[in-house]
Design an enzyme around this catalytic site. Structure first.
Site, mmCIF file in Angstrom:
data_model
loop_
_atom_site.group_PDB
_atom_site.id
_atom_site.type_symbol
_atom_site.label_atom_id
_atom_site.label_comp_id
_atom_site.label_asym_id
_atom_site.label_seq_id
_atom_site.Cartn_x
_atom_site.Cartn_y
_atom_site.Cartn_z
ATOM 1 N N LYS A 7 0.678 -1.168 0.197
ATOM 2 C CA LYS A 7 0.032 0.169 -0.108
ATOM 3 C C LYS A 7 0.693 1.333 0.048
ATOM 4 O O LYS A 7 0.606 2.051 -0.192
ATOM 5 C CB LYS A 7 -1.321 -0.129 1.391
ATOM 6 C CG LYS A 7 -1.997 -0.749 1.371
ATOM 7 C CD LYS A 7 -2.379 -1.193 2.860
ATOM 8 C CE LYS A 7 -3.672 -1.556 3.360
ATOM 9 N NZ LYS A 7 -4.407 -1.983 3.824
ATOM 10 N N GLU A 47 7.637 2.428 -6.029
ATOM 11 C CA GLU A 47 7.523 1.794 -4.445
ATOM 12 C C GLU A 47 8.376 3.474 -3.683
ATOM 13 O O GLU A 47 8.524 4.377 -4.314
ATOM 14 C CB GLU A 47 8.843 1.135 -4.745
ATOM 15 C CG GLU A 47 9.225 0.272 -3.929
ATOM 16 C CD GLU A 47 8.394 -0.502 -3.200
ATOM 17 O OE1 GLU A 47 6.954 -0.394 -2.670
ATOM 18 O OE2 GLU A 47 8.464 -1.692 -2.503
ATOM 19 N N ASP A 86 14.673 -0.977 0.668
ATOM 20 C CA ASP A 86 15.447 -0.994 1.935
ATOM 21 C C ASP A 86 16.576 -2.224 1.366
ATOM 22 O O ASP A 86 17.816 -1.897 0.929
ATOM 23 C CB ASP A 86 14.593 -1.533 2.920
ATOM 24 C CG ASP A 86 14.940 -1.617 4.333
ATOM 25 O OD1 ASP A 86 15.779 -0.777 4.437
ATOM 26 O OD2 ASP A 86 14.215 -2.093 4.939
ATOM 27 N N LYS A 134 17.368 3.555 0.852
ATOM 28 C CA LYS A 134 18.322 3.246 2.137
ATOM 29 C C LYS A 134 19.562 2.948 1.403
ATOM 30 O O LYS A 134 19.209 1.206 1.767
ATOM 31 C CB LYS A 134 17.510 2.973 3.031
ATOM 32 C CG LYS A 134 16.439 4.014 4.181
ATOM 33 C CD LYS A 134 15.980 2.643 5.696
ATOM 34 C CE LYS A 134 14.852 3.021 6.197
ATOM 35 N NZ LYS A 134 14.291 1.682 6.847
ATOM 36 N N PHE A 149 14.147 3.811 10.462
ATOM 37 C CA PHE A 149 13.100 3.532 10.213
ATOM 38 C C PHE A 149 11.842 4.580 9.851
ATOM 39 O O PHE A 149 11.180 5.560 11.217
ATOM 40 C CB PHE A 149 12.750 2.716 11.567
ATOM 41 C CG PHE A 149 10.733 2.061 10.958
ATOM 42 C CD1 PHE A 149 10.675 1.235 9.942
ATOM 43 C CD2 PHE A 149 9.839 2.762 10.984
ATOM 44 C CE1 PHE A 149 9.850 0.305 9.852
ATOM 45 C CE2 PHE A 149 8.631 2.162 10.709
ATOM 46 C CZ PHE A 149 8.562 0.772 10.516
ATOM 47 N N VAL A 150 11.706 4.680 8.580
ATOM 48 C CA VAL A 150 10.556 6.027 8.669
ATOM 49 C C VAL A 150 8.978 6.152 8.044
ATOM 50 O O VAL A 150 8.675 4.825 7.927
ATOM 51 C CB VAL A 150 11.003 7.117 7.653
ATOM 52 C CG1 VAL A 150 12.104 7.731 8.350
ATOM 53 C CG2 VAL A 150 11.344 6.437 6.124
ATOM 54 N N ASP A 186 3.471 3.268 6.999
ATOM 55 C CA ASP A 186 3.323 2.876 8.289
ATOM 56 C C ASP A 186 4.057 2.696 8.882
ATOM 57 O O ASP A 186 5.120 1.747 8.638
ATOM 58 C CB ASP A 186 1.819 2.005 7.499
ATOM 59 C CG ASP A 186 2.502 0.621 7.274
ATOM 60 O OD1 ASP A 186 3.035 0.343 6.505
ATOM 61 O OD2 ASP A 186 2.071 -0.224 8.245
ATOM 62 N N ARG A 231 0.624 6.832 7.460
ATOM 63 C CA ARG A 231 0.348 6.893 6.087
ATOM 64 C C ARG A 231 -0.207 8.219 6.331
ATOM 65 O O ARG A 231 0.069 8.348 4.498
ATOM 66 C CB ARG A 231 -0.785 5.993 5.502
ATOM 67 C CG ARG A 231 0.142 4.429 5.249
ATOM 68 C CD ARG A 231 -0.574 3.486 4.582
ATOM 69 N NE ARG A 231 -1.344 1.797 4.623
ATOM 70 C CZ ARG A 231 0.184 1.519 4.973
ATOM 71 N NH1 ARG A 231 1.289 1.617 3.925
ATOM 72 N NH2 ARG A 231 0.096 -0.243 5.520
HETATM 73 P P1 5GP Z 1 12.883 -4.401 1.388
HETATM 74 O O1 5GP Z 1 12.099 -5.422 -0.028
HETATM 75 O O2 5GP Z 1 13.677 -3.752 0.334
HETATM 76 O O3 5GP Z 1 13.642 -4.735 2.032
HETATM 77 O O4 5GP Z 1 11.603 -3.598 2.308
HETATM 78 C C1 5GP Z 1 11.250 -2.714 1.090
HETATM 79 C C2 5GP Z 1 9.935 -2.502 2.227
HETATM 80 O O5 5GP Z 1 10.218 -2.563 3.761
HETATM 81 C C3 5GP Z 1 9.085 -1.198 1.516
HETATM 82 O O6 5GP Z 1 8.504 -1.280 0.512
HETATM 83 C C4 5GP Z 1 8.137 -1.097 2.965
HETATM 84 O O7 5GP Z 1 7.251 -2.069 2.838
HETATM 85 C C5 5GP Z 1 9.410 -1.759 4.176
HETATM 86 N N1 5GP Z 1 10.139 -1.159 4.862
HETATM 87 C C6 5GP Z 1 11.501 -1.097 4.610
HETATM 88 N N2 5GP Z 1 11.919 0.259 5.277
HETATM 89 C C7 5GP Z 1 10.974 1.021 5.728
HETATM 90 C C8 5GP Z 1 10.527 2.285 6.759
HETATM 91 O O8 5GP Z 1 12.448 2.738 7.359
HETATM 92 N N3 5GP Z 1 9.484 2.149 6.919
HETATM 93 C C9 5GP Z 1 8.442 1.998 6.572
HETATM 94 N N4 5GP Z 1 7.494 1.726 7.231
HETATM 95 N N5 5GP Z 1 8.672 0.922 5.557
HETATM 96 C C10 5GP Z 1 9.789 0.100 5.514
#
Ligand code: 5GP
Length: 189
Positions: free
Chosen positions: A46, A102, A106, A136, A157-158, A164, A170
């Site tokens: 979302k 996206e 992360d 990140k 963590f944001v 969210d 959100r």
């Molecule tokens: P990845 O698979 O790249 O590790 O993570 C992507 C997903 O993790 C993002 O679409 C998001 O939902 C969640 N995510 C990663 N870092 C953060 C953050 O700092 N804050 C929030 N709210 N969600 C995060």
């Protein structure tokens, strides 16, 4: 006094003004790059919904949008190497230029393990690129080619602007960092 979601924020990392200005720049860049190319923005639910809604209004070449939902990862998902696409696109992608939108990249696992780029190309999309509001890089575990990025942020963590914590925050119009007493374990995500 009324308690609001703003009361849980320790620090505004990216203000509403800065977000809006950067989204307008990205919109201009994307409009230039996709001139004469039928563009479909595909938001990942979302988190990307708020960003996509602003981004598409900053784009002034013909563009449509759709959404996909990708199951969130956990350690079990990572070890099994499978991330499900829970809601897929119904539209015919033949000849369309797809821009995946996206909220944040992360570790990179969500985009990689969903094979979303490959799956969209297999459906005859003319091209598939990635636009992420936040990046990140210090957390990256697998390479992801990000074609358009809004902001590079440090490892915190944001929340806000679509992002969210357990379904909250959100609707903040900015990107913020939560006070330590409300974010618990998420700090060390
Ligand atoms: P990845 O698979 O790249 O590790 O993570 C992507 C997903 O993790 C993002 O679409 C998001 O939902 C969640 N995510 C990663 N870092 C953060 C953050 O700092 N804050 C929030 N709210 N969600 C995060």
């Amino acid at each position: 006094m009324v308690t609001t979601i703003h009361d849980d924020i320790a620090e505004v990392l990216i203000s509403e003004e800065l977000l809006q200005a950067r989204v307008r720049q990205l919109g201009k860049e994307i409009s230039r790059d996709y001139e004469g190319k039928p563009l479909l923005l595909v938001g990942i639910l979302k988190g990307a919904a708020v960003f996509l809604a602003d981004l598409i209004r900053a784009i002034d070449v013909p563009a449509d949008y759709d959404f996909v939902a990708i199951s969130s990862y956990g350690n079990a998902t990572r070890s099994s190497g499978v991330v499900d696409i829970k809601k897929d696109i119904d539209a015919d992608l033949t000849g369309r230029h797809v821009l995946i939108v996206e909220d944040i990249v992360d570790t990179g696992w969500t985009l990689r393990l969903s094979y979303i780029t490959e799956k969209l190309l297999a459906r005859n999309a003319a091209s598939v690129r990635i636009c992420a509001l936040l990046d990140k890089p210090s957390r990256r575990e697998v390479d992801v080619d990000i074609d358009y990025r809004g902001f590079v942020i440090e490892d915190r963590f944001v929340v806000g602007y679509g992002l969210d914590l357990a379904g909250r925050y959100r609707n903040l119009p900015y990107i913020g960092v939560l006070k330590s007493d409300v974010c618990g374990d998420a700090r060390n995500k």
